[in-house]
Design a protein around this motif. Structure first.
Motif, PDB file in Angstrom:
ATOM      1  N   ALA A   1      65.858 -70.234 -17.036  1.00 44.79           N
ATOM      2  CA  ALA A   1      64.664 -69.801 -17.753  1.00 44.79           C
ATOM      3  C   ALA A   1      63.826 -68.880 -16.879  1.00 44.79           C
ATOM      4  N   LEU A   2      63.702 -69.187 -15.584  1.00 47.53           N
ATOM      5  CA  LEU A   2      62.937 -68.348 -14.676  1.00 47.53           C
ATOM      6  C   LEU A   2      63.569 -66.964 -14.553  1.00 47.53           C
ATOM      7  N   VAL A   3      64.879 -66.923 -14.346  1.00 45.07           N
ATOM      8  CA  VAL A   3      65.563 -65.629 -14.229  1.00 45.07           C
ATOM      9  C   VAL A   3      65.422 -64.848 -15.528  1.00 45.07           C
ATOM     10  N   TYR A   4      65.571 -65.524 -16.654  1.00 42.14           N
ATOM     11  CA  TYR A   4      65.463 -64.880 -17.957  1.00 42.14           C
ATOM     12  C   TYR A   4      64.070 -64.279 -18.131  1.00 42.14           C
ATOM     13  N   THR A   5      63.029 -65.048 -17.781  1.00 40.85           N
ATOM     14  CA  THR A   5      61.655 -64.577 -17.913  1.00 40.85           C
ATOM     15  C   THR A   5      61.387 -63.412 -16.971  1.00 40.85           C
ATOM     16  N   VAL A   6      61.812 -63.508 -15.717  1.00 40.48           N
ATOM     17  CA  VAL A   6      61.611 -62.412 -14.761  1.00 40.48           C
ATOM     18  C   VAL A   6      62.340 -61.171 -15.248  1.00 40.48           C
ATOM     19  N   GLU A   7      63.597 -61.319 -15.711  1.00 37.94           N
ATOM     20  CA  GLU A   7      64.363 -60.171 -16.208  1.00 37.94           C
ATOM     21  C   GLU A   7      63.680 -59.552 -17.414  1.00 37.94           C
ATOM     22  N   MET A   8      63.198 -60.379 -18.345  1.00 36.88           N
ATOM     23  CA  MET A   8      62.548 -59.865 -19.549  1.00 36.88           C
ATOM     24  C   MET A   8      61.312 -59.059 -19.167  1.00 36.88           C
ATOM     25  N   ARG A   9      60.509 -59.607 -18.309  1.00 39.31           N
ATOM     26  CA  ARG A   9      59.272 -58.917 -17.931  1.00 39.31           C
ATOM     27  C   ARG A   9      59.560 -57.694 -17.070  1.00 39.31           C
ATOM     28  N   THR A  10      60.549 -57.773 -16.219  1.00 40.79           N
ATOM     29  CA  THR A  10      60.928 -56.616 -15.413  1.00 40.79           C
ATOM     30  C   THR A  10      61.495 -55.522 -16.308  1.00 40.79           C
ATOM     31  N   SER A  11      62.267 -55.912 -17.315  1.00 41.29           N
ATOM     32  CA  SER A  11      62.814 -54.933 -18.255  1.00 41.29           C
ATOM     33  C   SER A  11      61.708 -54.218 -19.009  1.00 41.29           C
ATOM     34  N   LEU A  12      60.711 -54.972 -19.439  1.00 45.26           N
ATOM     35  CA  LEU A  12      59.612 -54.326 -20.148  1.00 45.26           C
ATOM     36  C   LEU A  12      58.791 -53.452 -19.214  1.00 45.26           C
ATOM     37  N   LEU A  13      58.711 -53.832 -17.965  1.00 43.77           N
ATOM     38  CA  LEU A  13      58.052 -52.973 -16.986  1.00 43.77           C
ATOM     39  C   LEU A  13      58.818 -51.667 -16.860  1.00 43.77           C
ATOM     40  N   ALA A  14      60.125 -51.753 -16.808  1.00 45.34           N
ATOM     41  CA  ALA A  14      60.931 -50.540 -16.730  1.00 45.34           C
ATOM     42  C   ALA A  14      60.711 -49.695 -17.967  1.00 45.34           C
ATOM     43  N   LEU A  15      60.607 -50.340 -19.121  1.00 43.69           N
ATOM     44  CA  LEU A  15      60.308 -49.591 -20.338  1.00 43.69           C
ATOM     45  C   LEU A  15      58.979 -48.873 -20.186  1.00 43.69           C
ATOM     46  N   LEU A  16      58.009 -49.581 -19.676  1.00 43.53           N
ATOM     47  CA  LEU A  16      56.690 -48.989 -19.487  1.00 43.53           C
ATOM     48  C   LEU A  16      56.722 -47.829 -18.512  1.00 43.53           C
ATOM     49  N   LEU A  17      57.368 -48.014 -17.373  1.00 40.96           N
ATOM     50  CA  LEU A  17      57.329 -47.003 -16.320  1.00 40.96           C
ATOM     51  C   LEU A  17      58.411 -45.938 -16.429  1.00 40.96           C
TER      52      LEU A  17
ATOM     53  N   CYS B   1      68.463 -61.934 -28.316  1.00 39.26           N
ATOM     54  CA  CYS B   1      69.371 -61.538 -27.234  1.00 39.26           C
ATOM     55  C   CYS B   1      69.854 -62.753 -26.447  1.00 39.26           C
ATOM     56  N   ALA B   2      69.967 -63.885 -27.116  1.00 37.88           N
ATOM     57  CA  ALA B   2      70.353 -65.130 -26.457  1.00 37.88           C
ATOM     58  C   ALA B   2      71.719 -65.027 -25.773  1.00 37.88           C
ATOM     59  N   ASP B   3      72.607 -64.209 -26.305  1.00 40.40           N
ATOM     60  CA  ASP B   3      73.941 -64.068 -25.721  1.00 40.40           C
ATOM     61  C   ASP B   3      74.016 -62.997 -24.643  1.00 40.40           C
ATOM     62  N   THR B   4      72.888 -62.357 -24.357  1.00 43.52           N
ATOM     63  CA  THR B   4      72.852 -61.288 -23.370  1.00 43.52           C
ATOM     64  C   THR B   4      72.593 -61.876 -21.986  1.00 43.52           C
ATOM     65  N   THR B   5      73.432 -61.535 -21.044  1.00 42.32           N
ATOM     66  CA  THR B   5      73.250 -61.986 -19.669  1.00 42.32           C
ATOM     67  C   THR B   5      72.124 -61.183 -19.032  1.00 42.32           C
ATOM     68  N   PRO B   6      71.080 -61.844 -18.522  1.00 39.69           N
ATOM     69  CA  PRO B   6      69.989 -61.113 -17.873  1.00 39.69           C
ATOM     70  C   PRO B   6      70.487 -60.337 -16.654  1.00 39.69           C
ATOM     71  N   GLY B   7      69.857 -59.210 -16.413  1.00 39.55           N
ATOM     72  CA  GLY B   7      70.176 -58.403 -15.241  1.00 39.55           C
ATOM     73  C   GLY B   7      70.515 -56.976 -15.607  1.00 39.55           C
ATOM     74  N   GLU B   8      70.173 -56.078 -14.685  1.00 37.77           N
ATOM     75  CA  GLU B   8      70.495 -54.654 -14.792  1.00 37.77           C
ATOM     76  C   GLU B   8      70.050 -54.033 -16.110  1.00 37.77           C
ATOM     77  N   GLY B   9      68.938 -54.526 -16.658  1.00 36.42           N
ATOM     78  CA  GLY B   9      68.354 -53.921 -17.849  1.00 36.42           C
ATOM     79  C   GLY B   9      69.025 -54.282 -19.158  1.00 36.42           C
ATOM     80  N   ARG B  10      69.938 -55.265 -19.140  1.00 39.12           N
ATOM     81  CA  ARG B  10      70.661 -55.611 -20.359  1.00 39.12           C
ATOM     82  C   ARG B  10      69.742 -56.181 -21.439  1.00 39.12           C
ATOM     83  N   LEU B  11      68.740 -56.985 -21.061  1.00 41.55           N
ATOM     84  CA  LEU B  11      67.821 -57.527 -22.066  1.00 41.55           C
ATOM     85  C   LEU B  11      67.012 -56.415 -22.730  1.00 41.55           C
ATOM     86  N   LEU B  12      66.546 -55.489 -21.948  1.00 44.46           N
ATOM     87  CA  LEU B  12      65.798 -54.372 -22.507  1.00 44.46           C
ATOM     88  C   LEU B  12      66.671 -53.571 -23.463  1.00 44.46           C
ATOM     89  N   ALA B  13      67.904 -53.292 -23.063  1.00 47.43           N
ATOM     90  CA  ALA B  13      68.820 -52.551 -23.928  1.00 47.43           C
ATOM     91  C   ALA B  13      69.053 -53.314 -25.232  1.00 47.43           C
TER      92      ALA B  13
END
Length: 186
Positions: free
Chosen positions: A15-31, A102-114
């Protein structure tokens, strides 16, 4: 997070990795995807090269740096704190959507954002609002600061907030419209 790398993950660590990845992905979207631009002397460039050379893409680099926060320089740590505060603001609006769509999406490398971008027509109003706020900020920045970016930050590569940081460093030389937009950005 070492247990994740070794294949022994607890539900809490996932859950922690998923949350960090989700928020990092949205940050990448923002920036990045939203093209909120860049900094000439990136305080994390040397740390990224030293600690995250195998990370592919800005989302992966941000995640890597965040994961090794104790190893990065003070300047990079300060920069990461500011970036993660923005990610927190935008990321919370899409966490539930990422878990649902995106429950079946493995967090990391922007996959959740995609995944979220691919399923954007199905996201909640709050997540759509986050996407729309990013687009609006991008459009305001581009409309108000194009001349200033060309004049003051033409040699700064886009991504990871470098152009925005360049604009902030040159605030006294910005046009009044650009200065107003930059001051309102997180």
């Amino acid at each position: 997070m070492a247990s994740l790398a070794q294949g022994r993950s607890s539900p809490a660590s996932c859950a922690l990795v998923y949350t960090v990845e989700m928020r990092t992905s949205l940050l990448a979207l923002l920036l990045a995807a939203a093209s909120l631009p860049a900094r000439a002397e990136d305080p994390c460039a040397a740390d990224a090269a030293r600690l995250c050379s195998k990370a592919k893409g800005e989302v992966a680099v941000l995640g890597c740096l965040h994961g090794q926060e104790k190893e990065v320089t003070a300047a990079c740590r300060e920069n990461l704190s500011a970036l993660l505060a923005v990610a927190e603001e935008y990321g919370k609006d899409c966490e539930a959507d990422a878990r649902k769509l995106c429950a079946d999406t493995t967090p990391g490398e922007g996959r959740l954002l995609a995944c979220l971008k691919d399923k954007e027509s199905f996201v909640s109003q709050s997540c759509q609002g986050a996407f729309n706020r990013v687009r609006l900020e991008r459009s305001k920045l581009q409309a108000s600061c194009a001349g200033d970016i060309g004049r003051l930050c033409h040699d700064v590569p886009e991504g990871s907030g470098r152009i925005l940081a360049c604009l902030r460093r040159n605030e006294k030389d910005l046009s009044s419209d650009c200065r107003d937009v930059v001051k309102k950005l997180p």
